[in-house]
Design an enzyme around this catalytic site. Structure first.
Site, PDB file in Angstrom:
ATOM      1  N   ASP A   1       0.838  -1.200   0.000  1.00  0.00           N
ATOM      2  CA  ASP A   1       0.000   0.000   0.000  1.00  0.00           C
ATOM      3  C   ASP A   1       0.875   1.252   0.000  1.00  0.00           C
ATOM      4  O   ASP A   1       2.054   1.213   0.387  1.00  0.00           O
ATOM      5  CB  ASP A   1      -0.977   0.017   1.182  1.00  0.00           C
ATOM      6  CG  ASP A   1      -0.285   0.017   2.534  1.00  0.00           C
ATOM      7  OD1 ASP A   1       0.744  -0.660   2.670  1.00  0.00           O
ATOM      8  OD2 ASP A   1      -0.766   0.715   3.454  1.00  0.00           O
TER       9      ASP A   1
ATOM     10  N   GLU B   1      -0.036  -0.795   5.862  1.00  0.00           N
ATOM     11  CA  GLU B   1       1.044  -0.286   6.707  1.00  0.00           C
ATOM     12  C   GLU B   1       0.897   1.211   6.875  1.00  0.00           C
ATOM     13  O   GLU B   1       1.104   1.763   7.937  1.00  0.00           O
ATOM     14  CB  GLU B   1       2.407  -0.613   6.087  1.00  0.00           C
ATOM     15  CG  GLU B   1       3.572  -0.485   7.070  1.00  0.00           C
ATOM     16  CD  GLU B   1       4.141   0.909   7.187  1.00  0.00           C
ATOM     17  OE1 GLU B   1       4.855   1.185   8.157  1.00  0.00           O
ATOM     18  OE2 GLU B   1       3.884   1.750   6.307  1.00  0.00           O
TER      19      GLU B   1
ATOM     20  N   HIS C   1       6.630   9.703   0.454  1.00  0.00           N
ATOM     21  CA  HIS C   1       5.417  10.463   0.797  1.00  0.00           C
ATOM     22  C   HIS C   1       5.394  11.842   0.129  1.00  0.00           C
ATOM     23  O   HIS C   1       4.499  12.639   0.389  1.00  0.00           O
ATOM     24  CB  HIS C   1       5.256  10.637   2.329  1.00  0.00           C
ATOM     25  CG  HIS C   1       5.068   9.343   3.066  1.00  0.00           C
ATOM     26  ND1 HIS C   1       4.374   9.257   4.253  1.00  0.00           N
ATOM     27  CD2 HIS C   1       5.452   8.076   2.778  1.00  0.00           C
ATOM     28  CE1 HIS C   1       4.368   7.981   4.678  1.00  0.00           C
ATOM     29  NE2 HIS C   1       5.017   7.273   3.792  1.00  0.00           N
TER      30      HIS C   1
HETATM   31 ZN   LIG Z   1       6.783   2.242   4.188  1.00  0.00          ZN
END
Ligand SMILES: [Zn+2]
Length: 381
Positions: free
Chosen positions: A70, A132, A351
């Site tokens: 994910d 996660e 991210h």
């Molecule tokens: Zn990670």
């Protein structure tokens, strides 16, 4: 059995837009590759989350690779230079959500297994979750419980989180701080600000309580760890009036703690402070809610950690720093089963918009994992 290319496999994974909790076929890409390599695949679905445990071999030792398919949301898609799920390669760099965190590492470990000779003794396994980046309740935590119940034995585990700092293999994570969130809710009595004797202002004890907790020195650090830290994250009253003492106020804090503490010892401390302040707060009550995200842990330096250092030296010529910095990861669940170390790509772009990984790093990580697999079975089998 033909060798798998880590860059092509990473592209195939990135093209599945598996933003938590969605899978979008990402786990199927992993499973198909592993089945071709002779792995016995067990799907474990908890709630709406896809998880996979795959194993090749039946004897010990069992070296496990853990990771997640994910990814976090892309944010403003227009800010990306190319589609976040296109898996485009420009100037030798692969772009896309999950490139660094951590579809790239999954692809590299599978490629390493496809290129390495099958060890004469022992097993390789994969523990891959689809939860996660989210709340992580239906992911590795549940898989670990199920594997324990089934009597599955894992001897050592590598988590493929992007552990490297500036260059591939310059840092591995051998532990993590624990994390705990606590919310204090103070119930007082509403009234007119001009007549405070008729009310019980909940903000007074809340401010004093939070100030006292913040001033408390938790520790001066622990071997290999930073000092523990308490951070107030929000204070909420929501009072729109200027002449009203509100009835209720709440404050929340987060504690990142080293192995000098456990969530239980910290909760006992918070509860003692709550009781003391409640006793001094005439006409009101103070509530406490504690949520534990994970305990602190440390994989002590020893043969397994040394072997990882040697593999980094041999494959990419770096002597990795042994670190315990950063947030929590699924290693916090796996440590219940066996020693666990995090080793993966450079994490700088994770991210972020235009998340990327040099194709060269994927090839190097494949060599590094391959070297590690060889050393592992030479040492432990
Ligand atoms: Zn990670």
């Amino acid at each position: 059995m033909s060798a798998i290319d880590p860059v092509e496999l990473a592209q195939a994974l990135i093209r599945r837009p598996s933003v938590t909790p969605r899978d979008e076929g990402a786990m199927g890409v992993v499973q198909e590759a592993l089945e071709r390599l002779g792995f016995d695949c067990r799907r474990m679905r908890f709630g709406e989350i896809e998880n996979l445990y795959a194993r090749r071999g039946s004897s010990g030792p069992n070296l496990c690779f853990a990771g997640h398919t994910d990814v976090v949301p892309v944010g403003d898609e227009r800010a990306w230079s190319s589609g976040p799920f296109a898996g485009e390669i420009r100037d030798g760099t692969l772009y896309g959500r999950g490139a660094a965190d951590m579809k790239g590492a999954i692809a590299a470990f599978i490629a390493a297994v496809s290129q390495a000779p099958v060890p004469p003794k022992g097993s390789l396994s994969f523990l891959i979750t689809g939860d996660e980046e989210g709340v992580a309740t239906d992911g590795t935590c549940k898989v670990v419980e199920a594997l324990e119940a089934q009597g599955e034995k894992i001897d050592h585990c590598i988590v493929g989180e992007p552990s490297s700092s500036e260059a591939l293999g310059d840092m591995v994570k051998i532990g993590r701080r624990g994390s705990l969130n606590a919310t204090f809710t103070v119930e007082g009595r509403q009234g007119h600000v001009a007549y405070p004797q008729r009310a019980a202002n909940p903000i007074r004890p809340l401010i004093e309580l939070l100030a006292r907790l913040q001033a408390h020195r938790l520790d001066d650090g622990y071997p290999g760890f930073q000092p523990s830290n308490l951070e107030i994250t929000t204070v909420d009253v929501g009072n729109a009036a200027t002449n009203v003492i509100p009835a209720r106020a709440s404050g929340r804090l987060n504690i990142r703690f080293n192995p000098a503490h456990t969530s239980a010892s910290l909760t006992a401390w918070l509860e003692a402070e709550r009781l003391a302040f409640e006793a001094g707060f005439a006409g009101g009550r103070i509530g406490l809610d504690v949520q534990v995200s994970g305990e602190a842990f440390l994989t002590e330096p020893g043969p397994f950690v040394e072997l990882i250092q040697q593999a980094c030296g041999a494959a990419v010529g770096r002597d990795p720093e042994l670190s315990t910095s950063g947030g929590t990861s699924d290693a916090r669940f796996i440590r219940r089963l066996c020693p666990v170390v995090e080793l993966g790509l450079v994490g700088k772009s994770m991210h972020a918009v235009d998340e990327h990984v040099p194709a060269r790093d994927l090839q190097d990580l494949t060599r590094l994992y391959g070297d590690l697999i060889g050393r592992y079975f030479a040492r432990f089998a």
